[in-house]
Design an enzyme around this catalytic site. Structure first.
Site, PDB file in Angstrom:
ATOM      1  N   ARG A  88       0.903  -1.183  -0.229  1.00  0.00           N
ATOM      2  CA  ARG A  88      -0.154   0.009   0.004  1.00  0.00           C
ATOM      3  C   ARG A  88       0.825   1.208  -0.030  1.00  0.00           C
ATOM      4  NH1 ARG A  88      -5.701  -0.487   1.372  1.00  0.00           N
ATOM      5  NH2 ARG A  88      -5.787  -2.436   2.371  1.00  0.00           N
ATOM      6  N   ARG A 157     -22.617   1.962   4.949  1.00  0.00           N
ATOM      7  CA  ARG A 157     -21.387   1.495   5.703  1.00  0.00           C
ATOM      8  C   ARG A 157     -20.880   2.897   5.976  1.00  0.00           C
ATOM      9  NH1 ARG A 157     -16.671  -1.912   4.141  1.00  0.00           N
ATOM     10  NH2 ARG A 157     -16.568  -0.199   2.543  1.00  0.00           N
TER      11      ARG A 157
END
Ligand SMILES: [Zn+2]
Length: 217
Positions: A88, A157
């Protein structure tokens, strides 16, 4: 063993494409998120460690992530591996290189920012069966309700709320976009325009994989 990396901003469809590749091609998918959940559920030493780190709202360290990835790679020796969610950051990409793995190709799922925001803000989840809907792309039969659990109202969410999406995109730009540049200079980055039908995008992603396979073999 060759390692493939699937990269793209949140909402680009990494999870969907990764699952299709795993289902249809001889490749082992390694998602750091899944591995972390596996350790937490199995209550391994590492799992307990990770659980308490996350409970404090902190990020799992690069050292722990690298150890996890290394252990998983050792377990599937000989197979092609698709990495989802790792590396990442450039530091993680360096660490991965330090393990001596050879990266076959980085597949970059490119989507316009406005399309990403539309995709993510339209997502709805059934809290009971966990099915995912989209108010435009795959709406439920009865607006706001799950097709399978009719009494259950769909929810959004927190991560998919617009403000949170801009934060996630900003983090991606700052930390993960440089990973693409890192692999680009090595000549290891293939871009796929990840808009439109899932199957059309899959065809493009799979063709990169199969092409590279025949070059290597
Ligand atoms: Zn449901």
């Amino acid at each position: 063993m060759k390692v493939w990396i699937l990269i793209g901003p949140p909402g680009a469809g990494k999870g969907t494409q990764g699952d299709l590749l795993k289902e249809r091609l001889p490749i082992h998918k390694l998602s750091t998120g899944d591995v972390l959940r596996k350790h937490i559920e199995a209550e391994t030493t590492l799992g307990r460690q990770v659980k308490s780190i996350m409970a404090e709202g902190k990020l799992v360290s690069d050292e722990i992530l690298l150890a996890l990835v290394a252990a998983e790679l050792a377990e599937v020796q000989g197979q092609d591996v698709l990495l989802d969610g790792y590396p990442r950051t450039v530091a993680q990409a360096d660490a991965l290189e330090g393990l001596g793995v050879s990266v076959a190709q980085v597949i970059y799922l490119a989507v316009d920012e406005s399309a990403l925001v539309r995709r993510l803000t339209g997502r709805r989840l059934c809290p009971s069966c966990k099915r995912i809907y989209h108010i435009e792309a795959s709406p439920p039969q009865l607006a706001g309700h799950c097709d399978y659990c009719v009494d259950t109202a769909l929810i959004q969410r927190e991560d998919d709320q617009e403000e949170r999406i801009w934060t996630r995109l900003a983090i991606y730009e700052k930390e993960t976009a440089p990973v693409l540049a890192y692999y680009r200079v090595k000549g290891l980055c293939q871009e796929v325009k990840a808009e439109g039908e899932v199957e059309n995008i899959y065809a493009k992603v799979a063709s990169i994989f199969l092409q590279e396979q025949s070059v290597i073999k």
